[in-house]
Write a protein that holds these residues in place. Sequence first.
Motif, PDB file in Angstrom:
ATOM      1  N   ALA A   5       7.714 -34.973   4.593  1.00 11.58           N
ATOM      2  CA  ALA A   5       7.589 -35.091   3.131  1.00 11.58           C
ATOM      3  C   ALA A   5       7.860 -33.765   2.435  1.00 11.58           C
ATOM      4  CB  ALA A   5       6.195 -35.588   2.783  1.00 11.58           C
ATOM      5  N   GLY A   6       8.325 -33.860   1.177  1.00 12.85           N
ATOM      6  CA  GLY A   6       8.561 -32.663   0.388  1.00 12.85           C
ATOM      7  C   GLY A   6       8.720 -32.984  -1.089  1.00 12.85           C
ATOM      8  N   TYR A   7       8.672 -31.945  -1.914  1.00 13.61           N
ATOM      9  CA  TYR A   7       8.944 -32.004  -3.353  1.00 13.61           C
ATOM     10  C   TYR A   7       8.081 -33.034  -4.088  1.00 13.61           C
ATOM     11  CZ  TYR A   7      12.851 -29.245  -1.729  1.00 13.61           C
ATOM     12  OH  TYR A   7      13.607 -28.279  -1.123  1.00 13.61           O
ATOM     13  N   PRO A   8       6.756 -32.880  -4.049  1.00 15.75           N
ATOM     14  CA  PRO A   8       5.889 -33.823  -4.759  1.00 15.75           C
ATOM     15  C   PRO A   8       5.904 -33.591  -6.264  1.00 15.75           C
ATOM     16  CG  PRO A   8       4.591 -32.063  -3.811  1.00 15.75           C
ATOM     17  CD  PRO A   8       5.993 -31.853  -3.323  1.00 15.75           C
ATOM     18  N   ALA A   9       5.635 -34.658  -7.002  1.00 13.63           N
ATOM     19  CA  ALA A   9       5.454 -34.608  -8.451  1.00 13.63           C
ATOM     20  C   ALA A   9       4.356 -35.611  -8.794  1.00 13.63           C
ATOM     21  CB  ALA A   9       6.748 -34.947  -9.179  1.00 13.63           C
ATOM     22  N   ILE A  10       3.677 -35.401  -9.923  1.00 10.48           N
ATOM     23  CA  ILE A  10       2.540 -36.262 -10.255  1.00 10.48           C
ATOM     24  C   ILE A  10       2.505 -36.551 -11.745  1.00 10.48           C
ATOM     25  CG2 ILE A  10       1.013 -34.258 -10.486  1.00 10.48           C
ATOM     26  CD1 ILE A  10      -1.274 -36.031  -9.439  1.00 10.48           C
ATOM     27  N   TYR A  11       2.076 -37.760 -12.073  1.00  8.42           N
ATOM     28  CA  TYR A  11       1.768 -38.142 -13.456  1.00  8.42           C
ATOM     29  C   TYR A  11       0.639 -39.162 -13.395  1.00  8.42           C
ATOM     30  CZ  TYR A  11       2.181 -39.530 -18.306  1.00  8.42           C
ATOM     31  OH  TYR A  11       1.910 -39.765 -19.634  1.00  8.42           O
ATOM     32  N   GLY A  12      -0.467 -38.878 -14.080  1.00  9.62           N
ATOM     33  CA  GLY A  12      -1.600 -39.802 -14.054  1.00  9.62           C
ATOM     34  C   GLY A  12      -2.120 -40.007 -12.645  1.00  9.62           C
ATOM     35  N   ASP A  41      14.058 -40.947   1.428  1.00 11.71           N
ATOM     36  CA  ASP A  41      13.772 -41.933   0.397  1.00 11.71           C
ATOM     37  C   ASP A  41      12.639 -41.417  -0.482  1.00 11.71           C
ATOM     38  OD1 ASP A  41      15.454 -44.347   0.505  1.00 11.71           O
ATOM     39  OD2 ASP A  41      14.752 -44.467   2.573  1.00 11.71           O
ATOM     40  N   ILE A  42      12.410 -42.110  -1.595  1.00  5.58           N
ATOM     41  CA  ILE A  42      11.350 -41.739  -2.521  1.00  5.58           C
ATOM     42  C   ILE A  42      10.140 -42.646  -2.285  1.00  5.58           C
ATOM     43  CG2 ILE A  42      10.721 -41.365  -4.925  1.00  5.58           C
ATOM     44  CD1 ILE A  42      13.021 -39.580  -3.892  1.00  5.58           C
ATOM     45  N   TYR A  43       8.989 -42.015  -2.152  1.00  4.08           N
ATOM     46  CA  TYR A  43       7.739 -42.728  -1.928  1.00  4.08           C
ATOM     47  C   TYR A  43       6.763 -42.421  -3.063  1.00  4.08           C
ATOM     48  CZ  TYR A  43       9.147 -43.899   2.849  1.00  4.08           C
ATOM     49  OH  TYR A  43       9.798 -44.411   3.937  1.00  4.08           O
ATOM     50  N   GLY A  44       5.774 -43.285  -3.194  1.00  2.00           N
ATOM     51  CA  GLY A  44       4.737 -43.079  -4.183  1.00  2.00           C
ATOM     52  C   GLY A  44       3.363 -43.349  -3.600  1.00  2.00           C
ATOM     53  N   TYR A  45       2.344 -42.830  -4.270  1.00  2.00           N
ATOM     54  CA  TYR A  45       0.955 -43.037  -3.838  1.00  2.00           C
ATOM     55  C   TYR A  45       0.081 -43.177  -5.075  1.00  2.00           C
ATOM     56  CZ  TYR A  45      -3.467 -42.231  -1.341  1.00  2.00           C
ATOM     57  OH  TYR A  45      -4.723 -42.363  -0.796  1.00  2.00           O
ATOM     58  N   ASN A  46      -0.721 -44.236  -5.078  1.00  2.00           N
ATOM     59  CA  ASN A  46      -1.637 -44.485  -6.186  1.00  2.00           C
ATOM     60  C   ASN A  46      -2.998 -43.885  -5.844  1.00  2.00           C
ATOM     61  OD1 ASN A  46      -3.581 -45.747  -7.955  1.00  2.00           O
ATOM     62  ND2 ASN A  46      -1.988 -47.219  -8.500  1.00  2.00           N
ATOM     63  N   LEU A  47      -3.395 -42.836  -6.569  1.00  2.00           N
ATOM     64  CA  LEU A  47      -4.646 -42.150  -6.274  1.00  2.00           C
ATOM     65  C   LEU A  47      -5.867 -43.025  -6.537  1.00  2.00           C
ATOM     66  CD1 LEU A  47      -3.712 -38.727  -7.909  1.00  2.00           C
ATOM     67  CD2 LEU A  47      -3.944 -39.164  -5.456  1.00  2.00           C
ATOM     68  N   LYS A  48      -5.747 -43.972  -7.455  1.00  3.17           N
ATOM     69  CA  LYS A  48      -6.876 -44.829  -7.787  1.00  3.17           C
ATOM     70  C   LYS A  48      -7.122 -45.878  -6.699  1.00  3.17           C
ATOM     71  CE  LYS A  48      -7.519 -45.766 -12.059  1.00  3.17           C
ATOM     72  NZ  LYS A  48      -7.393 -46.307 -13.447  1.00  3.17           N
ATOM     73  N   THR A  49      -6.021 -46.517  -6.236  1.00  5.93           N
ATOM     74  CA  THR A  49      -6.161 -47.569  -5.224  1.00  5.93           C
ATOM     75  C   THR A  49      -6.019 -47.031  -3.806  1.00  5.93           C
ATOM     76  OG1 THR A  49      -3.797 -48.100  -5.259  1.00  5.93           O
ATOM     77  CG2 THR A  49      -5.222 -49.251  -6.825  1.00  5.93           C
ATOM     78  N   LYS A  50      -5.594 -45.750  -3.675  1.00  6.19           N
ATOM     79  CA  LYS A  50      -5.379 -45.122  -2.370  1.00  6.19           C
ATOM     80  C   LYS A  50      -4.349 -45.880  -1.535  1.00  6.19           C
ATOM     81  CE  LYS A  50      -9.880 -42.841  -1.982  1.00  6.19           C
ATOM     82  NZ  LYS A  50     -10.300 -43.098  -3.370  1.00  6.19           N
ATOM     83  N   THR A  51      -3.287 -46.339  -2.189  1.00  7.55           N
ATOM     84  CA  THR A  51      -2.231 -47.071  -1.492  1.00  7.55           C
ATOM     85  C   THR A  51      -0.889 -46.355  -1.650  1.00  7.55           C
ATOM     86  OG1 THR A  51      -1.911 -48.469  -3.453  1.00  7.55           O
ATOM     87  CG2 THR A  51      -3.343 -49.318  -1.717  1.00  7.55           C
TER      88      THR A  51
END
Length: 233
Positions: free
Chosen positions: A29-36, A51-61
Amino acid sequence: EVGEMGNNNIFGYNLKTKTEFQISDLGYAGYPAIYGDIVVWQDGFPLLGDDIYGYNLKTKTEFQITTDTFDQRYPAIYGDIVVWMGGEEGNWDIYGYNLKTKQEFQITDSGKANSPAIYGDIVVWQDDRNGNYDIYGYNLKTKQEFPICKEGGDQYSPAIYGDIVVWQDDRNGNYDIYGYNLKTGQEFPICKEVGNQKHPAIYCDRVVWHDDRNDGGDIYIAYLDVVCETAKK
């Protein structure tokens, strides 16, 4: 982004609880960015492409945003929109994805675009379709592209906040920091000192950058004469 070659993962830290937590586990993994509550990054096994991945901090998914065969790199996010550069060496374009509608869309078709940034409805990037790098923008609402800076030399590393776009610019023979006001259509110099000023970032009315005018590497800041959106709220 923490780890060694072949074992890089994305981690986070909660300033309120003073706890660290791991976000990704593929090891590339590399080059993280965050919003909300959403963190995005590029990730992928060697030889299979990023590829581009995402992670939801609220649902931990964790969720995957792209599954293209070519590389997808350098994501940026604002609201429900994620943007990135996709393609292969020598043929890059800017793409976007709407997290709410789960639809991907293409922003550029020059084959020479990279390093996107986004704020609100505006996406900016650097593009060498004319033989040197210029700064371009795209309005997601009107679906219109527009040039921001097409001066001599190269313009790199755009960043955006509110109505202000900033970048590094070598029109004067060394790298300086310039800005552009999207509302007034006016360009302005921010720093034109000796040495090189690179990699600007902007928040509200403050611009920071890396500066080697003192034969080393220092961080400088400039305060712009603009009304900060955050200050108005």
